[in-house]
Write a protein that holds these residues in place. Sequence first.
Motif, PDB file in Angstrom:
ATOM      1  N   MET A   1       1.003  -1.151   0.008  1.00 57.10           N
ATOM      2  CA  MET A   1      -0.061  -0.188   0.084  1.00 57.10           C
ATOM      3  C   MET A   1       1.001   1.218   0.138  1.00 57.10           C
ATOM      4  O   MET A   1       2.114   1.299   0.812  1.00 57.10           O
ATOM      5  N   THR A   2       0.449   2.182  -1.049  1.00 57.28           N
ATOM      6  CA  THR A   2       1.293   3.364  -1.036  1.00 57.28           C
ATOM      7  C   THR A   2       0.944   4.251   0.120  1.00 57.28           C
ATOM      8  O   THR A   2      -0.326   4.486   0.458  1.00 57.28           O
ATOM      9  N   VAL A   3       1.850   5.286   0.836  1.00 61.77           N
ATOM     10  CA  VAL A   3       1.794   6.141   1.966  1.00 61.77           C
ATOM     11  C   VAL A   3       2.046   7.432   1.229  1.00 61.77           C
ATOM     12  O   VAL A   3       2.850   7.856   0.623  1.00 61.77           O
ATOM     13  N   ARG A   4       0.863   8.139   1.373  1.00 63.25           N
ATOM     14  CA  ARG A   4       0.993   9.706   0.908  1.00 63.25           C
ATOM     15  C   ARG A   4       1.732  10.620   1.872  1.00 63.25           C
ATOM     16  O   ARG A   4       1.492  10.604   3.175  1.00 63.25           O
ATOM     17  N   VAL A   5       2.909  11.228   1.270  1.00 64.43           N
ATOM     18  CA  VAL A   5       3.709  11.963   2.239  1.00 64.43           C
ATOM     19  C   VAL A   5       3.867  13.377   1.582  1.00 64.43           C
ATOM     20  O   VAL A   5       4.231  13.691   0.380  1.00 64.43           O
ATOM     21  N   ALA A   6       3.493  14.249   2.527  1.00 66.92           N
ATOM     22  CA  ALA A   6       3.784  15.826   1.954  1.00 66.92           C
ATOM     23  C   ALA A   6       5.405  16.146   2.118  1.00 66.92           C
ATOM     24  O   ALA A   6       6.212  15.909   2.828  1.00 66.92           O
ATOM     25  N   LEU A   7       5.802  16.494   0.765  1.00 65.60           N
ATOM     26  CA  LEU A   7       7.218  16.986   0.755  1.00 65.60           C
ATOM     27  C   LEU A   7       7.207  18.562   0.962  1.00 65.60           C
ATOM     28  O   LEU A   7       6.797  19.215   0.022  1.00 65.60           O
ATOM     29  N   ILE A   8       7.871  18.945   1.878  1.00 63.68           N
ATOM     30  CA  ILE A   8       7.940  20.528   2.056  1.00 63.68           C
ATOM     31  C   ILE A   8       9.406  21.132   2.046  1.00 63.68           C
ATOM     32  O   ILE A   8      10.195  20.537   2.817  1.00 63.68           O
ATOM     33  N   VAL A   9       9.437  22.002   1.091  1.00 64.30           N
ATOM     34  CA  VAL A   9      10.646  22.196   0.742  1.00 64.30           C
ATOM     35  C   VAL A   9      11.058  23.621   1.282  1.00 64.30           C
ATOM     36  O   VAL A   9      10.179  24.577   1.087  1.00 64.30           O
ATOM     37  N   GLY A  10      11.946  23.744   2.237  1.00 64.46           N
ATOM     38  CA  GLY A  10      12.191  25.320   2.901  1.00 64.46           C
ATOM     39  C   GLY A  10      12.865  26.311   2.049  1.00 64.46           C
ATOM     40  O   GLY A  10      12.628  27.503   2.514  1.00 64.46           O
ATOM     41  N   SER A  11      13.317  25.902   0.987  1.00 56.53           N
ATOM     42  CA  SER A  11      13.879  27.081  -0.024  1.00 56.53           C
ATOM     43  C   SER A  11      12.826  27.594  -1.045  1.00 56.53           C
ATOM     44  O   SER A  11      12.057  26.658  -1.597  1.00 56.53           O
ATOM     45  N   LEU A  12      12.689  29.068  -1.231  1.00 54.50           N
ATOM     46  CA  LEU A  12      11.545  29.455  -2.170  1.00 54.50           C
ATOM     47  C   LEU A  12      12.378  29.444  -3.552  1.00 54.50           C
ATOM     48  O   LEU A  12      11.704  30.019  -4.583  1.00 54.50           O
ATOM     49  N   ARG A  13      13.810  29.660  -3.617  1.00 56.19           N
ATOM     50  CA  ARG A  13      14.438  29.866  -4.957  1.00 56.19           C
ATOM     51  C   ARG A  13      14.026  28.802  -6.110  1.00 56.19           C
ATOM     52  O   ARG A  13      13.956  27.728  -5.749  1.00 56.19           O
ATOM     53  N   LYS A  14      13.933  29.379  -7.244  1.00 59.03           N
ATOM     54  CA  LYS A  14      13.255  28.675  -8.306  1.00 59.03           C
ATOM     55  C   LYS A  14      14.419  27.379  -8.536  1.00 59.03           C
ATOM     56  O   LYS A  14      14.157  26.528  -8.847  1.00 59.03           O
ATOM     57  N   GLY A  15      15.572  27.669  -8.424  1.00 61.62           N
ATOM     58  CA  GLY A  15      16.580  26.672  -8.710  1.00 61.62           C
ATOM     59  C   GLY A  15      17.197  25.918  -7.539  1.00 61.62           C
ATOM     60  O   GLY A  15      18.499  25.750  -7.434  1.00 61.62           O
ATOM     61  N   SER A  16      16.481  25.978  -6.525  1.00 61.78           N
ATOM     62  CA  SER A  16      17.100  25.626  -5.195  1.00 61.78           C
ATOM     63  C   SER A  16      17.755  24.182  -5.148  1.00 61.78           C
ATOM     64  O   SER A  16      17.108  23.311  -5.631  1.00 61.78           O
ATOM     65  N   TYR A  17      18.907  24.141  -4.464  1.00 58.76           N
ATOM     66  CA  TYR A  17      19.182  22.743  -4.250  1.00 58.76           C
ATOM     67  C   TYR A  17      18.292  21.961  -3.336  1.00 58.76           C
ATOM     68  O   TYR A  17      18.337  20.567  -3.756  1.00 58.76           O
ATOM     69  N   SER A  18      17.800  22.515  -2.383  1.00 63.24           N
ATOM     70  CA  SER A  18      16.588  21.747  -1.768  1.00 63.24           C
ATOM     71  C   SER A  18      15.803  21.058  -2.588  1.00 63.24           C
ATOM     72  O   SER A  18      15.071  19.943  -2.283  1.00 63.24           O
ATOM     73  N   ARG A  19      15.058  21.845  -3.403  1.00 64.89           N
ATOM     74  CA  ARG A  19      14.024  21.575  -4.276  1.00 64.89           C
ATOM     75  C   ARG A  19      14.243  20.547  -5.116  1.00 64.89           C
ATOM     76  O   ARG A  19      13.713  19.249  -5.493  1.00 64.89           O
ATOM     77  N   ALA A  20      15.629  20.461  -5.974  1.00 57.09           N
ATOM     78  CA  ALA A  20      16.243  19.343  -6.437  1.00 57.09           C
ATOM     79  C   ALA A  20      16.336  18.192  -5.955  1.00 57.09           C
ATOM     80  O   ALA A  20      16.006  16.996  -6.267  1.00 57.09           O
ATOM     81  N   ILE A  21      16.954  18.460  -4.763  1.00 57.30           N
ATOM     82  CA  ILE A  21      17.054  16.902  -3.732  1.00 57.30           C
ATOM     83  C   ILE A  21      15.497  16.369  -3.550  1.00 57.30           C
ATOM     84  O   ILE A  21      15.395  15.284  -3.514  1.00 57.30           O
ATOM     85  N   GLY A  22      14.864  17.231  -3.023  1.00 59.57           N
ATOM     86  CA  GLY A  22      13.347  16.725  -2.702  1.00 59.57           C
ATOM     87  C   GLY A  22      12.725  15.990  -4.192  1.00 59.57           C
ATOM     88  O   GLY A  22      12.073  14.965  -3.830  1.00 59.57           O
ATOM     89  N   LEU A  23      12.969  16.659  -5.355  1.00 59.03           N
ATOM     90  CA  LEU A  23      12.311  15.903  -6.333  1.00 59.03           C
ATOM     91  C   LEU A  23      13.053  14.457  -6.741  1.00 59.03           C
ATOM     92  O   LEU A  23      12.503  13.506  -7.161  1.00 59.03           O
ATOM     93  N   GLU A  24      14.328  14.430  -6.499  1.00 54.46           N
ATOM     94  CA  GLU A  24      15.141  13.066  -6.659  1.00 54.46           C
ATOM     95  C   GLU A  24      14.684  12.199  -5.673  1.00 54.46           C
ATOM     96  O   GLU A  24      14.536  11.110  -6.091  1.00 54.46           O
TER      97      GLU A  24
END
Length: 184
Positions: free
Chosen positions: A1-24
């Motif tokens: 069964m799949t668990v739904r998880v909220a991914l919250i990224v602390g950086s607002l920058r368009k090209g943020s490293y945090s967002r890139a890692i979160g998407l990975e």
Amino acid sequence: MTVRVALIVGSLRKGSYSRAIGLELKAMAAPALELELVEIGDLPLYDPDLETDAPPPAWTRFREEVATTEAVLFVTPEYNRSIPGALKNALDVGSRPYGHSIWAKKPAAIVSVSPGALAAFGANHHLRQPLVFLGMPTMQQPEAYIGNVADLLDDDGKLTKDDTRKFLKDFMDAFAAWIDKTKA
């Protein structure tokens, strides 16, 4: 069964490293975990005077999106040895109105990201403080501090190092086990 998880990224920058890692992380967590990116950049600063029968629409959207998930993964940079203000604001918005917190009992994990060598250690540990108060059982081990992150990503924000990919995959597997162990 799949668990739904909220991914919250602390950086607002368009090209943020945090967002890139979160998407990975989102890609490598499937199919056990379904990460859903929940945006925080449009949230007005928390002000109790706005907590009326018609709170700001962005607050309502955010609260509803997180409330429908079973766990939360935070990916954050470090600003001045702490978490970004936007992330703290999201925690505050989600914890109100009093008695209606969207955070309570949701298993959580933290990945901190930095272009520097300290890997946002301060942000990782500062974020743990409010999560304790908010009643979120937060995974203690393994810890994830990603330093020198710019050297780990290509121009498209994709991981280039297999050892980092393996570490993060193991982290996400541990998070899936943590959710299973702690979810209410």
